[in-house]
Design an enzyme around this catalytic site. Structure first.
Site, PDB file in Angstrom:
ATOM      1  N   GLY A 211       0.934  -1.015   0.129  1.00 30.38           N
ATOM      2  CA  GLY A 211       0.288   0.196  -0.064  1.00 30.38           C
ATOM      3  C   GLY A 211       0.571   0.992  -0.260  1.00 30.38           C
ATOM      4  N   THR A 212       2.133   1.053  -0.284  1.00 28.19           N
ATOM      5  CA  THR A 212       3.096   2.078  -0.242  1.00 28.19           C
ATOM      6  C   THR A 212       2.691   3.211  -1.160  1.00 28.19           C
ATOM      7  OG1 THR A 212       5.230   0.821   0.617  1.00 28.19           O
ATOM      8  CG2 THR A 212       4.941   3.143   0.027  1.00 28.19           C
ATOM      9  N   GLY A 213       2.342   2.874  -2.174  1.00 28.79           N
ATOM     10  CA  GLY A 213       1.885   3.570  -3.442  1.00 28.79           C
ATOM     11  C   GLY A 213       0.462   4.667  -3.164  1.00 28.79           C
ATOM     12  N   CYS A 214      -0.422   3.609  -3.033  1.00 27.75           N
ATOM     13  CA  CYS A 214      -2.081   4.265  -2.443  1.00 27.75           C
ATOM     14  C   CYS A 214      -1.431   5.376  -1.380  1.00 27.75           C
ATOM     15  CB  CYS A 214      -2.772   2.964  -1.925  1.00 27.75           C
ATOM     16  SG  CYS A 214      -2.403   1.869  -3.143  1.00 27.75           S
TER      17      CYS A 214
END
Length: 375
Positions: A211-214
C-alpha cells in the site's frame, strides 16, 4: 462554531486486508487531518500474500457514487487509484469533466505489490486517453513508467526523460517513483511546470510495503487540498510515508508484504501533550509564528525536523476566526513527535532545552536593549 476540513475524494478499489486501496487512502487522509470520501471501483479478495479475486463495480454505479459525492461534498482534491475497466475510466472522466475538482492525483495502479494485474483488457488505453489529460499529477512507478513510455526506465537519467516525456504528452505533472530501483538508495523524479526536481532517500529494510503507492498518492492529494504547492506536497507526503514505513517496519500483520502504520503521526505525542498545553498557555501562540523560533524548537530533533520546520514556516500560526490556537499547535507538535520518535530523541527534553535556550536568548536581547537605551 463551524469548522471546515479539507475534503479528499479517493476513487479506488477495496482491499479486504486493509493495507492498500480505499482503506489505505482513508487512513492516510484521516491521519493528515482531512476528511476522506470514497468511490469504490472494484471489490478485491486479497491479503498480504496476493490478490485472489477482482469484482469490478459496474460503471453506472461508479457514476452514481461520484455524482453523490460531488454534488454534496465538493472535494478539494481527488485521488484516483485502481481503475479496472474501460467503462469505469469513461465514467470517471465524464464526472471530472463535469465537476472539475481543483486537484486530481492519479496513481495508475497496474500491478499489485504481489504481482497481480489489476486492469482488464482495454482499460489502459482508456485511462491514457481520457484520464491522464484530466490529472494534475500522475505517479507511475518504474514498471508502470516503462509500460507507458515503451522504454525500459531504471536509472535516474531515464526517469528524468520519462517524466518530462509523459508530462509534455499529457499536460500534467509527473512523479516517477524509484522505490523499486536496485541498491540501498532511492530517488523519485518530479517533472512539474517544466522543472525537474529529485527527491533522494534511503530504503528502509522491511517487507512491510503493502500500500505504499496508495498512501503516497493520497497523501499528496491531501497536502494539495490543504493549499500547498505541488513540489512541497510531494515532499511532505514522502516524509509522511517514510514515517509510516518506519513505524510499521517491525509489525507482524499477515504472512507476506505487511502494511504501513498510517497512525505514525501520533507516536510520541501522548507523553508530551501535557507539557505542550502548558507551554502554549505560558508562551502564547505568537511565539510559534516566527520561522526562526521554529528552527530553535527543532534544532535537536534532526535534519528531517528542519525540513518540516521550513514547511510550517510557510504558514501563519495566528489563530483563525473559527480555529482554536491549541488545535493549530497540535498539528505542529505531532510532526515534531514523529520526528523525535524516528531519531530517538526525547521530545519533552528536547523542547525543554529549546525553550531554555529561547528564554536565555530573549533575556540577553532584553539586557542589550536596556543598555542601548541608557546610552
Amino acid at each position: 462554531m463551524t469548522r471546515k476540513y479539507p475534503i479528499v475524494l479517493t476513487i479506488a478499489g477495496s482491499d479486504s486486508s486493509g493495507g492498500a486501496g480505499i482503506q489505505a487512502d482513508i487512513k492516510t487522509v484521516s491521519a493528515l487531518d482531512a476528511y476522506a470520501a470514497s468511490v469504490i471501483t472494484a471489490i478485491t479478495a486479497q491479503n498480504t500474500e496476493g490478490v485472489y479475486g477482482i469484482h469490478p463495480v459496474p460503471a453506472g454505479m461508479v457514476s452514481a457514487q461520484l455524482e453523490a459525492v460531488f454534488c454534496d461534498l465538493a472535494p478539494d482534491a481527488v485521488k484516483i487509484g485502481m481503475v479496472n475497466t474501460p467503462e469505469e475510466a469513461r465514467a470517471i472522466a465524464a464526472s471530472l469533466e463535469k465537476h472539475r475538482p481543483p486537484h486530481v492525483v492519479f496513481d495508475p495502479v497496474m500491478v499489485s505489490t504481489s504481482g497481480c494485474g489489476l486492469m482488464a483488457e482495454g482499460a489502459m488505453e482508456q485511462i491514457v486517453g481520457t484520464l491522464f489529460p484530466k490529472a494534475g499529477l500522475i505517479t507511475p512507478n518504474l514498471q508502470e513508467c516503462s509500460t507507458l513510455t515503451g522504454k525500459t526506465v531504471a536509472g535516474i537519467k531515464e526517469m528524468e526523460q520519462a517524466a518530462e516525456s509523459l508530462g509534455e504528452r499529457y499536460g500534467c505533472s509527473v512523479l516517477v517513483k524509484g522505490g523499486h530501483s536496485e541498491g540501498d538508495g532511492m530517488t523519485d523524479v518530479l517533472y512539474n511546470n517544466g522543472r525537474t526536481v529529485l527527491f533522494h532517500g534511503k530504503k528502509i529494510d522491511t517487507p512491510n510495503t503493502h500500500g505504499t503507492g496508495c498512501t503516497l498518492s493520497s497523501a499528496i492529494a491531501t497536502f494539495l487540498a490543504k493549499g500547498f504547492c505541488m513540489e512541497n506536497s510531494v515532499q511532505y507526503a514522502k516524509d509522511y510515508v517514510t514515517l509510516s514505513i518506519i513505524a510499521g517496519k517491525d509489525m507482524a500483520i499477515g504472512h507476506g508484504h505487511g502494511p504501513l502504520w498510517h497512525q505514525a503521526k501520533g507516536i510520541g505525542l501522548r507523553d508530551a501533550q501535557q507539557r505542550i498545553d502548558r507551554w502554549i498557555k505560558q508562551y502564547g501562540v505568537r511565539y510559534f509564528n516566527e520561522l526562526t523560533n521554529m528552527a530553535v524548537l527543532t534544532e535537536e530533533v534532526g535534519e528531517l525536523a528542519r525540513v518540516m520546520a521550513r514547511k510550517y514556516g510557510e504558514q501563519s500560526f495566528k489563530p483563525g476566526e473559527n480555529q482554536d490556537p491549541s488545535e493549530e499547535m497540535a498539528d505542529v507538535f505531532w510532526v515534531l513527535a514523529c520526528l523525535a520518535n524516528q531519531t530517538g530523541t526525547d521530545l519533552s527534553e528536547a523542547l525543554e532545552r529549546s525553550f531554555a535556550k529561547k528564554t536565555a536568548r530573549d533575556s540577553e536581547r532584553h539586557r542589550n536593549n536596556i543598555k542601548l537605551n541608557r546610552q
